[in-house]
Design a protein around this motif. Structure first.
Motif, mmCIF file in Angstrom:
data_model
loop_
_atom_site.group_PDB
_atom_site.id
_atom_site.type_symbol
_atom_site.label_atom_id
_atom_site.label_comp_id
_atom_site.label_asym_id
_atom_site.label_seq_id
_atom_site.Cartn_x
_atom_site.Cartn_y
_atom_site.Cartn_z
ATOM 1 N N VAL A 1 0.984 -1.535 -0.155
ATOM 2 C CA VAL A 1 -0.400 -0.376 -0.215
ATOM 3 C C VAL A 1 0.615 1.092 -0.086
ATOM 4 N N GLU B 1 3.884 1.368 -1.178
ATOM 5 C CA GLU B 1 4.592 1.946 -2.346
ATOM 6 C C GLU B 1 3.770 2.683 -3.518
ATOM 7 N N GLY B 2 2.007 1.639 -3.293
ATOM 8 C CA GLY B 2 1.522 2.249 -4.148
ATOM 9 C C GLY B 2 0.654 1.188 -5.108
ATOM 10 N N THR C 1 -3.777 0.079 -3.791
ATOM 11 C CA THR C 1 -4.717 0.828 -4.358
ATOM 12 C C THR C 1 -4.975 1.279 -2.241
ATOM 13 N N SER C 2 -4.809 2.325 -2.194
ATOM 14 C CA SER C 2 -5.023 3.117 -0.301
ATOM 15 C C SER C 2 -6.506 2.434 -0.414
#
Length: 413
Positions: free
Chosen positions: A402, A404-405, A408-409
């Motif tokens: 999360v 590090e992308g 999706t958050s």
């Protein structure tokens, strides 16, 4: 609140039964769009979508299909046309759900129509082969509903009317009351084998929910894995936690408790970030009614209930399973993290339990580590899959993804 139901069937051979079903839907306040999928005969009453339109949806004509001289091939092409028309009618806002009648041929076509509709759209199949092993897991839409058509092969009778009247109420009621899925929060797709064999979901579910995610847990007894794979392949999940893999070993060893040959492939094909563990891959599920194959007759045995029984794999078989799991993960297009609990992978493999096999577990661990080297990112853990240590490692990796992308958050703005 009026809803319109697409009624699908062969109006040349089952006109009486279809007419009864249509009248029952209309008598309850529903509207109907009738679609004829006959090939040889003509309907005895008007329909809204003709067989010519169905065939034409895939560039065919009824005359060409009849000229094939092969009933199965002709109906397969009609199935393709029926699926196209079903989706078209839904996309145009003309129908709110579907119901189809059939024997084996009509059921075959109805399965394609059901798959053409999105999840959350009511889809019912009234079938003389409902619940039969003739229907492969991969043919079923993830939320299709079956009704066994008792005494429904030919002509109306009291048994048939009972099935059809219930079906009419079921599909119309579903269309009136359904709450289609709204994905307001990212969804985590998780697999588990109940909550006694594998326990991690009891810890992970609330932890992920608190992070802002919805968590969908699929029961890996064939149909659950089928639905999970289908949705994962469609990219429906922000991340998958596929920690229960015995459906994969089932299909490798010929069990009918199967989610299809593509198990452990859907997330990889769609590029969905996936966390995987080999939960319950040490045991073969058999249907309760199946006889135990001779080659397993001397193995440790567990009668889970009257529906499912389990046989333990030996060290040689587990070595092959370890390699197969890694091979499938190595083909993934997206981020993949494989967690290997070295001290056990399901509750029944603990010391003193029916499936405990230290030699087999050791062989599995060694084969996994050797196969994964340089091919799959592996986290080996000195714990059992049902220990808190396993859940802690999963959540730590998840939080990293999360941050590090990669995932999706759940804290959407």
């Amino acid at each position: 609140m009026t809803k319109t139901i697409l009624v699908i069937g062969t109006f040349d051979t089952k006109a009486e039964e279809l007419d009864y079903l249509i009248k029952r839907i209309r008598n309850q306040g529903g509207n109907v769009v009738a679609m004829d999928v006959s090939v040889l005969g003509d309907p005895s009453q008007p329909v809204d979508v003709t067989k010519h339109e169905v065939a034409g949806a895939v560039g065919e004509t009824i005359e060409v299909l009849i000229a094939l001289g092969e009933e199965g091939e002709a109906f397969e092409r009609m199935s393709a046309g029926a699926a196209v028309m079903t989706r078209r009618l839904f996309d145009e806002g003309k129908v709110d759900g579907m119901i189809a009648l059939g024997g084996s041929m009509g059921t075959d076509l109805a399965l394609d129509c059901a798959q053409a509709l999105p999840i959350g759209v009511p889809k019912y199949i009234v079938s003389t082969v409902a619940g039969s092993p003739l229907i492969a897991a991969e043919r079923m839409a993830v939320d299709v509903q079956f009704i066994l058509w008792a005494g429904g092969l030919y002509g109306l009778n009291p048994l048939c009317r009972s099935s059809l009247s219930q079906a009419a109420g079921a599909v119309l009621g579903a269309a009136l009351s359904v709450e289609p899925p709204r994905f307001d929060r990212p969804v985590i797709g998780m697999t588990s084998l109940g909550s006694s064999c594998l326990k991690y979901m009891k810890r992970l579910h609330p932890a992920l929910t608190a992070r802002g995610y919805d968590v969908a847990v699929f029961h890996t007894t064939g149909m659950g894995g089928m639905a999970f794979e289908r949705l994962a392949a469609e990219g429906a999940f922000a991340c998958v936690m596929d920690f229960s893999l015995q459906e994969l070993v089932n299909v490798l060893h010929g069990s009918v408790v199967s989610a299809g040959a593509d198990r452990l492939s859907g997330a990889g094909l769609s590029g969905t970030p996936q966390m995987v563990a080999p939960g319950a891959s040490d045991i073969l599920d058999l249907a309760g009614w199946q006889e135990i194959p001779a080659r397993f007759s001397e193995r440790p045995f567990h009668q889970h209930n009257r529906l499912i029984k389990n046989i333990a794999f030996n060290a040689e078989e587990r070595t092959a399973i370890a390699r197969e799991i890694v091979d499938r993960l190595a083909a993934a297009k997206g981020p993949t993290q494989y967690f290997l609990p070295r001290k056990g992978i399901e509750e029944w493999d603990k010391p003193g339990a029916p499936a405990h096999d230290a030699e087999g577990l050791s062989a599995f661990v060694a084969a996994t580590e050797a196969a994964a080297a340089g091919r799959v990112s592996l986290t080996a853990l000195d714990c059992h899959i049902n220990d808190d240590t396993f859940c802690n490692a999963v959540l730590e990796q998840f939080d990293t993804w999360v941050a590090e992308g990669i995932v999706t958050s759940g804290k959407l703005s």
